[in-house]
Design a protein around this motif. Structure first.
Motif, PDB file in Angstrom:
ATOM      1  N   SER A  80       6.083  21.621  27.667  1.00 56.03           N
ATOM      2  CA  SER A  80       5.544  23.145  27.985  1.00 56.03           C
ATOM      3  C   SER A  80       6.390  23.749  29.128  1.00 56.03           C
ATOM      4  O   SER A  80       6.854  23.115  30.057  1.00 56.03           O
ATOM      5  CB  SER A  80       4.011  22.583  28.514  1.00 56.03           C
ATOM      6  OG  SER A  80       3.362  23.876  29.180  1.00 56.03           O
ATOM      7  N   ILE A  81       6.332  24.999  29.112  1.00 60.51           N
ATOM      8  CA  ILE A  81       6.775  25.766  30.224  1.00 60.51           C
ATOM      9  C   ILE A  81       5.534  26.684  30.573  1.00 60.51           C
ATOM     10  O   ILE A  81       5.003  27.455  29.734  1.00 60.51           O
ATOM     11  CB  ILE A  81       7.984  26.591  29.520  1.00 60.51           C
ATOM     12  CG1 ILE A  81       9.283  25.654  29.762  1.00 60.51           C
ATOM     13  CG2 ILE A  81       8.186  27.726  30.812  1.00 60.51           C
ATOM     14  CD1 ILE A  81      10.139  26.464  29.284  1.00 60.51           C
ATOM     15  N   LEU A 115       8.301  23.309  34.103  1.00 62.04           N
ATOM     16  CA  LEU A 115       8.526  22.897  32.653  1.00 62.04           C
ATOM     17  C   LEU A 115       8.149  21.417  32.934  1.00 62.04           C
ATOM     18  O   LEU A 115       8.713  20.727  33.793  1.00 62.04           O
ATOM     19  CB  LEU A 115      10.171  22.688  32.354  1.00 62.04           C
ATOM     20  CG  LEU A 115      10.573  22.218  30.982  1.00 62.04           C
ATOM     21  CD1 LEU A 115      11.369  23.025  30.302  1.00 62.04           C
ATOM     22  CD2 LEU A 115      10.749  20.882  31.082  1.00 62.04           C
ATOM     23  N   SER A 116       7.321  20.983  31.930  1.00 60.25           N
ATOM     24  CA  SER A 116       6.705  19.541  31.988  1.00 60.25           C
ATOM     25  C   SER A 116       6.964  18.827  30.529  1.00 60.25           C
ATOM     26  O   SER A 116       7.057  19.557  29.440  1.00 60.25           O
ATOM     27  CB  SER A 116       5.494  19.429  32.396  1.00 60.25           C
ATOM     28  OG  SER A 116       5.237  19.778  33.642  1.00 60.25           O
ATOM     29  N   VAL A 117       7.340  17.499  30.666  1.00 57.98           N
ATOM     30  CA  VAL A 117       7.586  16.879  29.366  1.00 57.98           C
ATOM     31  C   VAL A 117       6.638  15.544  29.411  1.00 57.98           C
ATOM     32  O   VAL A 117       6.403  15.031  30.569  1.00 57.98           O
ATOM     33  CB  VAL A 117       9.060  16.391  29.208  1.00 57.98           C
ATOM     34  CG1 VAL A 117       9.794  17.492  28.811  1.00 57.98           C
ATOM     35  CG2 VAL A 117       9.388  15.429  30.242  1.00 57.98           C
ATOM     36  N   PRO A 118       6.196  14.810  28.454  1.00 52.45           N
ATOM     37  CA  PRO A 118       5.318  13.630  28.491  1.00 52.45           C
ATOM     38  C   PRO A 118       6.392  12.396  29.068  1.00 52.45           C
ATOM     39  O   PRO A 118       7.489  12.353  28.833  1.00 52.45           O
ATOM     40  CB  PRO A 118       5.052  13.243  27.154  1.00 52.45           C
ATOM     41  CG  PRO A 118       5.220  14.524  26.241  1.00 52.45           C
ATOM     42  CD  PRO A 118       6.354  15.145  27.024  1.00 52.45           C
ATOM     43  N   VAL A 119       5.785  11.491  29.806  1.00 55.72           N
ATOM     44  CA  VAL A 119       6.331  10.097  30.257  1.00 55.72           C
ATOM     45  C   VAL A 119       5.499   9.174  29.630  1.00 55.72           C
ATOM     46  O   VAL A 119       4.187   8.917  29.459  1.00 55.72           O
ATOM     47  CB  VAL A 119       6.046  10.183  31.718  1.00 55.72           C
ATOM     48  CG1 VAL A 119       6.522   8.577  31.874  1.00 55.72           C
ATOM     49  CG2 VAL A 119       6.898  10.903  32.424  1.00 55.72           C
ATOM     50  N   LEU A 158       6.180  14.564  33.251  1.00 53.97           N
ATOM     51  CA  LEU A 158       7.270  14.758  34.193  1.00 53.97           C
ATOM     52  C   LEU A 158       7.670  16.370  34.563  1.00 53.97           C
ATOM     53  O   LEU A 158       7.620  16.818  33.443  1.00 53.97           O
ATOM     54  CB  LEU A 158       8.462  14.051  33.974  1.00 53.97           C
ATOM     55  CG  LEU A 158       9.749  14.100  34.602  1.00 53.97           C
ATOM     56  CD1 LEU A 158       9.638  13.419  35.905  1.00 53.97           C
ATOM     57  CD2 LEU A 158      11.238  13.372  34.060  1.00 53.97           C
ATOM     58  N   ASN A 159       7.797  16.623  35.816  1.00 53.07           N
ATOM     59  CA  ASN A 159       7.825  18.046  35.796  1.00 53.07           C
ATOM     60  C   ASN A 159       8.931  18.577  36.781  1.00 53.07           C
ATOM     61  O   ASN A 159       9.387  17.905  37.673  1.00 53.07           O
ATOM     62  CB  ASN A 159       6.550  18.554  36.497  1.00 53.07           C
ATOM     63  CG  ASN A 159       6.417  19.835  37.154  1.00 53.07           C
ATOM     64  OD1 ASN A 159       6.510  20.038  38.357  1.00 53.07           O
ATOM     65  ND2 ASN A 159       6.249  20.829  36.410  1.00 53.07           N
ATOM     66  N   VAL A 160       9.566  19.985  36.212  1.00 53.77           N
ATOM     67  CA  VAL A 160      10.559  20.258  37.238  1.00 53.77           C
ATOM     68  C   VAL A 160       9.838  21.655  37.402  1.00 53.77           C
ATOM     69  O   VAL A 160       9.437  22.501  36.627  1.00 53.77           O
ATOM     70  CB  VAL A 160      11.826  20.778  36.346  1.00 53.77           C
ATOM     71  CG1 VAL A 160      12.663  21.377  37.405  1.00 53.77           C
ATOM     72  CG2 VAL A 160      12.478  19.173  36.273  1.00 53.77           C
ATOM     73  N   CYS A 161       9.828  22.117  38.461  1.00 57.63           N
ATOM     74  CA  CYS A 161       9.272  23.237  39.444  1.00 57.63           C
ATOM     75  C   CYS A 161      10.188  24.030  40.193  1.00 57.63           C
ATOM     76  O   CYS A 161      10.875  23.377  40.914  1.00 57.63           O
ATOM     77  CB  CYS A 161       7.816  22.974  40.162  1.00 57.63           C
ATOM     78  SG  CYS A 161       6.870  24.324  40.584  1.00 57.63           S
ATOM     79  N   CYS A 162      10.481  25.340  39.908  1.00 59.07           N
ATOM     80  CA  CYS A 162      11.584  26.072  40.577  1.00 59.07           C
ATOM     81  C   CYS A 162      10.928  27.585  40.754  1.00 59.07           C
ATOM     82  O   CYS A 162       9.817  28.109  40.028  1.00 59.07           O
ATOM     83  CB  CYS A 162      12.697  26.149  39.747  1.00 59.07           C
ATOM     84  SG  CYS A 162      12.687  26.391  38.147  1.00 59.07           S
ATOM     85  N   PRO A 163      11.621  28.228  41.701  1.00 64.21           N
ATOM     86  CA  PRO A 163      11.215  29.539  41.942  1.00 64.21           C
ATOM     87  C   PRO A 163      11.788  30.556  40.617  1.00 64.21           C
ATOM     88  O   PRO A 163      12.677  30.307  40.284  1.00 64.21           O
ATOM     89  CB  PRO A 163      12.200  30.174  43.030  1.00 64.21           C
ATOM     90  CG  PRO A 163      12.412  28.869  43.800  1.00 64.21           C
ATOM     91  CD  PRO A 163      12.327  27.699  42.765  1.00 64.21           C
ATOM     92  N   SER A 164      10.931  31.395  40.363  1.00 65.04           N
ATOM     93  CA  SER A 164      11.430  32.129  38.811  1.00 65.04           C
ATOM     94  C   SER A 164      12.664  32.855  39.158  1.00 65.04           C
ATOM     95  O   SER A 164      13.271  33.537  38.227  1.00 65.04           O
ATOM     96  CB  SER A 164      10.250  32.985  38.734  1.00 65.04           C
ATOM     97  OG  SER A 164       9.950  33.900  39.580  1.00 65.04           O
ATOM     98  N   MET A 165      12.810  33.226  40.626  1.00 70.54           N
ATOM     99  CA  MET A 165      13.879  34.207  40.765  1.00 70.54           C
ATOM    100  C   MET A 165      15.379  33.273  40.571  1.00 70.54           C
ATOM    101  O   MET A 165      16.489  33.874  40.400  1.00 70.54           O
ATOM    102  CB  MET A 165      14.058  34.893  42.182  1.00 70.54           C
ATOM    103  CG  MET A 165      14.179  33.931  43.288  1.00 70.54           C
ATOM    104  SD  MET A 165      13.731  34.879  44.781  1.00 70.54           S
ATOM    105  CE  MET A 165      13.723  33.479  45.893  1.00 70.54           C
ATOM    106  N   ARG A 166      15.083  32.153  40.652  1.00 65.93           N
ATOM    107  CA  ARG A 166      16.283  31.264  40.572  1.00 65.93           C
ATOM    108  C   ARG A 166      16.853  30.783  39.342  1.00 65.93           C
ATOM    109  O   ARG A 166      17.999  30.498  38.766  1.00 65.93           O
ATOM    110  CB  ARG A 166      16.197  29.797  41.609  1.00 65.93           C
ATOM    111  CG  ARG A 166      17.648  29.243  41.967  1.00 65.93           C
ATOM    112  CD  ARG A 166      17.493  28.607  43.214  1.00 65.93           C
ATOM    113  NE  ARG A 166      16.506  27.699  43.283  1.00 65.93           N
ATOM    114  CZ  ARG A 166      15.786  27.020  44.271  1.00 65.93           C
ATOM    115  NH1 ARG A 166      15.803  27.780  45.453  1.00 65.93           N
ATOM    116  NH2 ARG A 166      14.881  26.082  44.044  1.00 65.93           N
TER     117      ARG A 166
END
Length: 276
Positions: free
Chosen positions: A213-214, A226-230, A241-249
């Motif tokens: 999912s995004i 963005l996340s994926v199942p663990v 499991l999640n990666v979170c980041c600024p949209s401008m980057r």
């Protein structure tokens, strides 16, 4: 329906018997009744979300009288509900999973892998579990960047606003997912926040098909994730499991390619490590 009504309905034509099968226990610390109660819970699956008393008894090999006592106890404690004929699990049953998950050593295994992922992507990484209509962050890894996403372990956010929530909701059996959606309040946090339950269900179904999912700026403007199942060693989804980041980057295209590939690999590494 009150407990008394349930009792009356189920007692009709049936009395408790003294002939329940007795399991021989060599270890005096083994609690037979607890083990049998867990067997009753486990018969409810995606394929059998609703069962009658007789069906549960047949599936567990226990007498109807024994199963009846376990089911009525679960009804009273709020883990099961019934219309007088059929029984099904309630979302509260997930509290048991969260309690178990918080005491497991899965995060001892996951932490170094999350650290590697964060260093490789130079972004903040998190792991989350579902708790009612929220997700709780149970692990984190931060990059060497001066600015990292400020989510702490133990933070709670509405599940409908984040990619971890979409992944964890997608892992629920249809019956539990339906109950969740019925009970959730979809608060609007940004112009992007999904507030339609029909639309949210469509998004969850899409996650089930894709396996990830995004979510773009639905909880806070300027943040996408963005996340994926663990999965545990048996392949069961236990967290996201999640990666979170600024949209401008990070662009959406970059998240669908590079970030997704690295995050999926990290999730697979966690599962492989749990199988050892």
């Amino acid at each position: 329906m009150s407990e008394a009504t349930v009792n009356d309905d189920l007692m009709t034509g049936e009395e408790a018997t003294a002939g329940d099968p007795v399991v021989e226990v060599n270890d005096r610390d083994y609690v037979n009744s607890l083990a049998r109660g867990l067997e009753v819970i486990k018969v409810f699956t995606r394929h059998t979300p609703k069962m009658t008393l007789s069906e549960v008894a047949q599936a567990t090999g226990m007498t109807r009288a024994t199963v009846r006592r376990f089911l009525l106890t679960l009804v009273r404690e709020g883990y099961v509900e019934t219309n007088g004929k059929y029984f099904n699990l309630r979302p509260k049953i997930l509290e048991l999973g969260f309690s178990a998950l918080s005491s497991m050593d899965i995060w001892d295994v996951a932490q170094p892998i999350m650290n590697d992922l964060s260093e490789k992507l130079q972004e903040s990484c998190f792991a989350a579990v579902l708790d009612h209509d929220s997700v709780i962050y149970v692990a984190r890894a931060t990059s060497n960047r001066r600015m990292n996403v400020g989510i702490n372990i133990g933070s709670r956010v509405p599940a409908h606003t984040v990619s971890t929530g979409r992944v964890l909701l997608a892992a629920l059996p249809d019956e539990l997912l339906h109950q969740y959606l019925e009970e959730m309040t979809l608060t609007k946090f940004t112009p992007n926040t999904t507030t339609s339950k029909v639309q949210l269900r469509d998004q969850i179904d899409e996650v089930r098909l894709k396996g990830w999912s995004i979510v773009d700026q639905e909880l806070e403007v300027g943040l996408r994730s963005l996340s994926v199942p663990v999965r545990d060693g048996q392949g069961k989804i236990v967290a996201a499991l999640n990666v979170c980041c600024p949209s401008m980057r990070i662009t959406l295209e970059d998240m669908r390619t590079r970030v997704l590939a690295e995050t999926l690999e990290a999730s697979n590494r966690i599962t492989r490590a749990l199988q050892i």
